[in-house]
Design an enzyme around this catalytic site. Structure first.
Site, short mmCIF file in Angstrom:
data_model
loop_
_atom_site.label_atom_id
_atom_site.label_comp_id
_atom_site.label_asym_id
_atom_site.label_seq_id
_atom_site.Cartn_x
_atom_site.Cartn_y
_atom_site.Cartn_z
N THR A 296 2.04 3.36 3.62
CA THR A 296 3.01 3.11 4.60
C THR A 296 4.18 3.65 4.13
OG1 THR A 296 3.65 0.76 3.24
CG2 THR A 296 1.61 0.79 4.69
N SER B 297 0.57 -1.06 0.07
CA SER B 297 -0.10 -0.02 0.15
C SER B 297 0.96 1.43 0.12
CB SER B 297 -1.07 -0.07 1.39
OG SER B 297 -1.51 1.29 1.40
N VAL C 264 7.35 2.51 4.26
CA VAL C 264 8.32 1.69 3.45
C VAL C 264 7.98 1.51 1.95
CG1 VAL C 264 9.13 -0.68 2.94
CG2 VAL C 264 9.05 0.27 5.18
N CYS C 265 6.55 1.47 1.72
CA CYS C 265 6.29 1.43 0.38
C CYS C 265 6.22 3.01 -0.37
CB CYS C 265 4.59 1.33 0.28
SG CYS C 265 4.14 -0.42 0.95
N SER C 266 6.21 3.71 0.50
CA SER C 266 6.61 5.12 0.03
C SER C 266 8.18 5.20 -0.36
CB SER C 266 6.18 6.17 1.00
OG SER C 266 6.76 7.67 0.74
#
Length: 227
Positions: free
Chosen positions: A58, A55, A60-62
């Site tokens: 979050t 997603s 880490v995803c960013s």
């Protein structure tokens, strides 16, 4: 076959077809920011880096998307980075605008989980995609796959980009390129059998190539052949 990773330290099961190096990359359909279906066939003939994550909402995803967006700016026109999650396209569009994501193609797999099931990234209990990277070459062959063992950790960017470089530059008539590709499999891919194929091709083209001779000698030593 189902396989497991952890999410925040807790085991979760991934379902779908587990992707393997050397196989033909499955064609899949996802949804773009305009809610229109898009087939992965639109990138046929290009090297593709599929950046997969749960997603955009979050940290880490960013970080993963920002890193690949930065790397994408250094790649040629024959290489595309495709980001995939099950976020709604509206959320993806908002995130891209806020973070300046303009070099990565971002698509949603929320409708059918078509990518997730064909590549084995669906977290069964959460209906999210796990984190990982897949590199596909211009001939639609999978060259690299990473299912990140702990979903809250970042992928191995350097390894994925190394395989991307070899997929992009691959020339089966150039002994140096063949040796570089072989060393990538040997050192990073932990696939010595595949590496050996490329070392053999390289030495046939240039029998005196020192690096290639060195690695072929390592096989002889490992096999107990010292002649």
């Amino acid at each position: 076959m189902d396989h497991k990773v952890t999410f925040g330290g807790k085991p979760v099961t991934l379902v779908g077809n587990r992707c393997k190096v050397g196989e033909t990359a499955p064609v899949f359909t996802v949804t773009d920011a305009g809610l229109q279906p898009v087939s992965s066939d639109v990138f046929h003939g290009k090297v593709r880096i599929y950046s997969v994550f749960p997603s955009v909402d979050t940290p880490v995803c960013s970080l993963q998307n920002i890193r690949f967006n930065r790397e994408a700016s250094k790649l040629g026109d024959d290489v595309v980075v495709v980001s995939l999650s099950v976020d709604l396209p509206f959320a993806q569009k908002r995130f891209c605008a806020a973070e300046g994501i303009d070099r990565v193609h971002v698509f949603s797999d929320y409708r059918e989980l078509d990518f997730g099931m064909k590549y084995g990234f669906v977290i069964d209990s959460l209906r999210l995609l796990a984190r990982g990277v897949v590199v596909v070459d211009r001939d639609d062959v999978v060259r690299y796959v990473e299912y990140v063992p702990e979903v809250t950790h970042e992928p191995d960017y350097e390894k994925a980009l190394a395989f991307n470089t070899e997929a992009y530059d691959y020339d089966d008539e150039d002994s140096i390129t063949l040796d570089n590709l072989a060393q990538t499999y040997y050192r990073l891919g932990n696939d010595k059998a595949k590496a050996r194929e490329f070392f053999q091709k390289a030495i046939e083209l240039k029998p005196t190539q020192i690096d290639t001779l060195y690695f072929l000698a390592q096989y002889d030593i490992e096999e107990g052949n010292k002649d």
